[in-house]
Design a protein around this motif. Structure first.
Motif, PDB file in Angstrom:
ATOM      1  N   ILE A  77       0.779  -1.249   0.000  1.00 52.06           N
ATOM      2  CA  ILE A  77       0.000   0.000   0.000  1.00 52.06           C
ATOM      3  C   ILE A  77       0.808   1.295   0.000  1.00 52.06           C
ATOM      4  O   ILE A  77       0.222   2.377   0.074  1.00 52.06           O
ATOM      5  N   ALA A  78       2.132   1.204  -0.056  1.00 44.35           N
ATOM      6  CA  ALA A  78       2.916   2.437   0.087  1.00 44.35           C
ATOM      7  C   ALA A  78       3.165   3.094  -1.275  1.00 44.35           C
ATOM      8  O   ALA A  78       3.855   2.533  -2.131  1.00 44.35           O
ATOM      9  N   VAL A  79       2.592   4.275  -1.453  1.00 41.36           N
ATOM     10  CA  VAL A  79       2.671   4.971  -2.735  1.00 41.36           C
ATOM     11  C   VAL A  79       4.125   5.216  -3.143  1.00 41.36           C
ATOM     12  O   VAL A  79       4.524   4.914  -4.277  1.00 41.36           O
ATOM     13  N   GLY A  80       4.929   5.760  -2.214  1.00 41.39           N
ATOM     14  CA  GLY A  80       6.324   6.085  -2.533  1.00 41.39           C
ATOM     15  C   GLY A  80       7.098   4.840  -2.940  1.00 41.39           C
ATOM     16  O   GLY A  80       7.820   4.835  -3.947  1.00 41.39           O
ATOM     17  N   GLU A  81       6.933   3.769  -2.155  1.00 44.08           N
ATOM     18  CA  GLU A  81       7.627   2.506  -2.434  1.00 44.08           C
ATOM     19  C   GLU A  81       7.235   1.962  -3.813  1.00 44.08           C
ATOM     20  O   GLU A  81       8.055   1.385  -4.523  1.00 44.08           O
ATOM     21  N   SER A  82       5.965   2.179  -4.182  1.00 45.73           N
ATOM     22  CA  SER A  82       5.492   1.642  -5.467  1.00 45.73           C
ATOM     23  C   SER A  82       6.203   2.309  -6.646  1.00 45.73           C
ATOM     24  O   SER A  82       6.326   1.716  -7.714  1.00 45.73           O
ATOM     25  N   GLN A  84       9.355   3.156  -6.479  1.00 48.75           N
ATOM     26  CA  GLN A  84      10.716   2.586  -6.454  1.00 48.75           C
ATOM     27  C   GLN A  84      10.731   1.154  -6.979  1.00 48.75           C
ATOM     28  O   GLN A  84      11.697   0.719  -7.595  1.00 48.75           O
ATOM     29  N   GLU A  85       9.646   0.408  -6.671  1.00 48.23           N
ATOM     30  CA  GLU A  85       9.625  -1.026  -6.986  1.00 48.23           C
ATOM     31  C   GLU A  85       8.319  -1.413  -7.698  1.00 48.23           C
ATOM     32  O   GLU A  85       7.534  -2.216  -7.173  1.00 48.23           O
ATOM     33  N   PRO A  86       8.074  -0.817  -8.876  1.00 49.54           N
ATOM     34  CA  PRO A  86       6.789  -1.073  -9.547  1.00 49.54           C
ATOM     35  C   PRO A  86       6.546  -2.555  -9.851  1.00 49.54           C
ATOM     36  O   PRO A  86       5.407  -3.029  -9.710  1.00 49.54           O
ATOM     37  N   GLU A  87       7.616  -3.287 -10.232  1.00 47.16           N
ATOM     38  CA  GLU A  87       7.403  -4.708 -10.593  1.00 47.16           C
ATOM     39  C   GLU A  87       6.842  -5.479  -9.399  1.00 47.16           C
ATOM     40  O   GLU A  87       5.943  -6.303  -9.535  1.00 47.16           O
ATOM     41  N   ARG A  88       7.423  -5.203  -8.221  1.00 43.68           N
ATOM     42  CA  ARG A  88       6.992  -5.908  -7.026  1.00 43.68           C
ATOM     43  C   ARG A  88       5.518  -5.573  -6.723  1.00 43.68           C
ATOM     44  O   ARG A  88       4.759  -6.430  -6.296  1.00 43.68           O
ATOM     45  N   TYR A  89       5.133  -4.329  -6.969  1.00 43.13           N
ATOM     46  CA  TYR A  89       3.747  -3.922  -6.719  1.00 43.13           C
ATOM     47  C   TYR A  89       2.784  -4.585  -7.703  1.00 43.13           C
ATOM     48  O   TYR A  89       1.730  -5.074  -7.307  1.00 43.13           O
ATOM     49  N   PHE A  90       3.162  -4.607  -8.998  1.00 42.89           N
ATOM     50  CA  PHE A  90       2.260  -5.246  -9.971  1.00 42.89           C
ATOM     51  C   PHE A  90       2.161  -6.740  -9.708  1.00 42.89           C
ATOM     52  O   PHE A  90       1.095  -7.334  -9.803  1.00 42.89           O
ATOM     53  N   THR A  91       3.296  -7.355  -9.355  1.00 42.98           N
ATOM     54  CA  THR A  91       3.262  -8.790  -9.077  1.00 42.98           C
ATOM     55  C   THR A  91       2.371  -9.078  -7.879  1.00 42.98           C
ATOM     56  O   THR A  91       1.434  -9.889  -7.955  1.00 42.98           O
ATOM     57  N   ASN A  92       2.631  -8.396  -6.792  1.00 41.48           N
ATOM     58  CA  ASN A  92       1.891  -8.703  -5.570  1.00 41.48           C
ATOM     59  C   ASN A  92       0.412  -8.330  -5.700  1.00 41.48           C
ATOM     60  O   ASN A  92      -0.474  -9.134  -5.399  1.00 41.48           O
ATOM     61  N   ASN A  93       0.149  -7.101  -6.149  1.00 40.53           N
ATOM     62  CA  ASN A  93      -1.229  -6.607  -6.106  1.00 40.53           C
ATOM     63  C   ASN A  93      -2.087  -7.120  -7.256  1.00 40.53           C
ATOM     64  O   ASN A  93      -3.269  -7.413  -7.068  1.00 40.53           O
ATOM     65  N   VAL A  94      -1.492  -7.234  -8.446  1.00 35.48           N
ATOM     66  CA  VAL A  94      -2.296  -7.668  -9.602  1.00 35.48           C
ATOM     67  C   VAL A  94      -2.231  -9.195  -9.742  1.00 35.48           C
ATOM     68  O   VAL A  94      -3.274  -9.864  -9.736  1.00 35.48           O
ATOM     69  N   ALA A 136      -7.329   7.870 -13.432  1.00 34.92           N
ATOM     70  CA  ALA A 136      -6.059   8.346 -14.002  1.00 34.92           C
ATOM     71  C   ALA A 136      -4.970   8.340 -12.936  1.00 34.92           C
ATOM     72  O   ALA A 136      -4.497   9.394 -12.506  1.00 34.92           O
ATOM     73  N   PRO A 137      -4.565   7.130 -12.496  1.00 31.69           N
ATOM     74  CA  PRO A 137      -3.583   7.067 -11.402  1.00 31.69           C
ATOM     75  C   PRO A 137      -2.267   7.737 -11.775  1.00 31.69           C
ATOM     76  O   PRO A 137      -1.893   7.749 -12.955  1.00 31.69           O
ATOM     77  N   VAL A 138      -1.594   8.270 -10.755  1.00 25.28           N
ATOM     78  CA  VAL A 138      -0.308   8.934 -11.007  1.00 25.28           C
ATOM     79  C   VAL A 138       0.838   8.191 -10.329  1.00 25.28           C
ATOM     80  O   VAL A 138       1.942   8.707 -10.216  1.00 25.28           O
ATOM     81  N   ASN A 139       0.585   6.963  -9.850  1.00 30.11           N
ATOM     82  CA  ASN A 139       1.678   6.152  -9.303  1.00 30.11           C
ATOM     83  C   ASN A 139       1.326   4.680  -9.508  1.00 30.11           C
ATOM     84  O   ASN A 139       0.151   4.339  -9.719  1.00 30.11           O
ATOM     85  N   PRO A 140       2.337   3.795  -9.478  1.00 34.27           N
ATOM     86  CA  PRO A 140       2.086   2.363  -9.721  1.00 34.27           C
ATOM     87  C   PRO A 140       1.081   1.760  -8.741  1.00 34.27           C
ATOM     88  O   PRO A 140       0.263   0.919  -9.123  1.00 34.27           O
ATOM     89  N   TYR A 141       1.120   2.201  -7.476  1.00 38.29           N
ATOM     90  CA  TYR A 141       0.153   1.672  -6.510  1.00 38.29           C
ATOM     91  C   TYR A 141      -1.281   1.873  -7.013  1.00 38.29           C
ATOM     92  O   TYR A 141      -2.080   0.931  -7.071  1.00 38.29           O
ATOM     93  N   ARG A 281       5.971  16.594  -1.166  1.00 38.03           N
ATOM     94  CA  ARG A 281       6.314  15.185  -1.420  1.00 38.03           C
ATOM     95  C   ARG A 281       5.828  14.864  -2.834  1.00 38.03           C
ATOM     96  O   ARG A 281       4.707  15.245  -3.196  1.00 38.03           O
ATOM     97  N   ASP A 282       6.647  14.149  -3.593  1.00 39.06           N
ATOM     98  CA  ASP A 282       6.270  13.803  -4.970  1.00 39.06           C
ATOM     99  C   ASP A 282       4.937  13.103  -5.011  1.00 39.06           C
ATOM    100  O   ASP A 282       4.687  12.181  -4.233  1.00 39.06           O
ATOM    101  N   GLY A 283       4.102  13.516  -5.953  1.00 39.84           N
ATOM    102  CA  GLY A 283       2.862  12.767  -6.211  1.00 39.84           C
ATOM    103  C   GLY A 283       1.709  13.105  -5.290  1.00 39.84           C
ATOM    104  O   GLY A 283       0.670  12.448  -5.360  1.00 39.84           O
ATOM    105  N   ASP A 284       1.849  14.097  -4.409  1.00 39.66           N
ATOM    106  CA  ASP A 284       0.738  14.456  -3.522  1.00 39.66           C
ATOM    107  C   ASP A 284      -0.199  15.466  -4.199  1.00 39.66           C
ATOM    108  O   ASP A 284       0.195  16.611  -4.437  1.00 39.66           O
ATOM    109  N   PRO A 285      -1.447  15.073  -4.496  1.00 44.89           N
ATOM    110  CA  PRO A 285      -2.401  16.058  -5.005  1.00 44.89           C
ATOM    111  C   PRO A 285      -2.760  17.067  -3.904  1.00 44.89           C
ATOM    112  O   PRO A 285      -2.686  16.745  -2.714  1.00 44.89           O
ATOM    113  N   ALA A 286      -3.135  18.298  -4.290  1.00 41.42           N
ATOM    114  CA  ALA A 286      -3.444  19.343  -3.303  1.00 41.42           C
ATOM    115  C   ALA A 286      -4.641  18.946  -2.437  1.00 41.42           C
ATOM    116  O   ALA A 286      -4.625  19.130  -1.221  1.00 41.42           O
TER     117      ALA A 286
END
Ligand code: UFG
Length: 324
Positions: A77-82, A84-94, A136-141, A281-286
């Motif tokens: 669930i960690a946006v920032g980590e996702s 850094q490690e998109p493959e791990r997120y797609f593997t685990n979550n999808v 329209a997601p803005v991060n891999p998570y 912080r990167d990726g934070d909407p207002a």
């Protein structure tokens, strides 16, 4: 009452939901690999330690326990980590979700509540955000959750799998009486970090003061974890009574800025929150605030633990112990 399997039930929102489902008289089994969940968050007899990727074992469990419906939390669930490690997120979550859905198909289980997120909206065009806003997601998570959501739309059409997708806004608070709390490792969430600063004296960084909001800090819709859990109960009732697939935002409809949350923590704890101001912080909407009128109208859901004071007061005892 029904037989419910909860994946990721040893996690934060999962354990609060397991508690409420059990209180409602359901027979609840938790499937968790304990990679991020906690053994002590679930009564021992309810916990089944298993990987979602073991499709065969999950199929047997669904069959043996004659599961009527699944509530699927298990995910990173960690946006920032996702980022850094998109493959791990797609593997685990999808891929993890696909394994579960294959097991459900094999076992003939056709009802599912899925943990989705406001992160599927990315930077929304306007707030409050209705469910019809563009995805329209803005991060891999957020993308992993949007992908599973779209998969579920197809599984409804192709397999008759009925699902309720709940898009959570900012989960927070705790059920102190039930011995449950928030304890992500590493912790990235605002309220626990404000409390950590109170307890340790080490300042928390406020990410950005130049947002186009009244006080320059980000606005979020903070929803008590027990109110989120209650939305799952309503979703399960809807599915068990034969309701169709649906998607709902789960938030209060009211936003608070980071500065307002900080002030609430000072008020509840009676102590100053040491803080410093840093860059965005990167990726934070207002601003992210839910239009939750659909959930209220269709399922009769209402938050009743989610004033800012209730949220902060419920989190403080466990966070005080945690950081001491
Ligand atoms: N914040 C700080 N300092 C910190 C931590 C957070 O100023 O040390 C700010 C953030 O910039 C943000 C607000 O506090 O403006 C809330 O941040 P959180 O990290 O607590 O929560 P997010 O809004 O980033 O993320 C939450 C969930 C995600 C989900 C997202 C959907 O944790 O899983 O909402 O919008 F994707």
């Amino acid at each position: 009452m029904s037989n419910i399997l909860v994946t990721g039930g040893a996690g934060y929102i999962g354990s609060h939901t397991v508690h409420q489902l059990t209180q409602r008289g359901h027979q609840v089994t938790v499937l968790d690999d304990l990679s991020t969940g906690f053994r002590d968050a679930v009564p021992e007899p309810q916990l089944h330690i298993c990987s979602l990727f073991d499709t065969e074992q999950v199929t047997h469990l669904l069959q043996r326990l004659q599961i009527d419906a699944v509530v699927h939390f298990a995910a990173f669930i960690a946006v920032g980590e996702s980022t850094q490690e998109p493959e791990r997120y797609f593997t685990n979550n999808v891929a993890g979700s696909l394994s579960l859905f294959s097991a459900m198909a094999a076992a003939g289980v056709k009802k599912l509540v899925f943990s989705s997120t406001a992160a599927v909206y990315g930077n929304p065009l306007s707030t409050p955000i209705p469910e019809t806003a563009p995805i329209a997601p803005v991060n891999p998570y957020g993308e992993t959750k949007a992908t599973v959501e779209r998969t579920l739309e197809w599984l409804d059409r192709c397999r008759g799998l009925r699902s309720v997708r709940l898009r959570y806004f900012n989960a927070c608070g705790a059920n102190e009486a039930a011995g449950l709390s928030e304890r992500h490792v590493p912790e990235t969430h605002l309220i626990p970090l404000l409390m950590k600063a109170v307890v340790t004296g080490q300042p928390v960084t406020i990410f950005g003061t130049d947002y186009p909001t009244p006080d320059g800090t980000c606005i979020r819709d903070y929803i008590h974890v027990d109110d989120l859990a209650k939305a799952h109960i309503a979703a399960i009732d809807h599915l068990l009574s034969g309701g169709p697939s649906e998607v709902f935002n789960v938030g209060t409809g009211r936003g608070f800025s980071v500065r307002e949350v900080l002030a609430a923590v000072e008020q509840v704890t009676g102590r100053p929150v040491p803080h410093v101001f840093g860059p965005r912080r990167d990726g934070d909407p207002a601003e992210l605030v839910a239009d939750s009128s659909k959930l209220r109208a269709r399922l009769g859901w209402n938050p009743d633990h989610s004033t800012l004071h209730q949220i902060v007061a419920s989190a403080w005892p466990s966070q005080q112990r945690r950081w001491a």
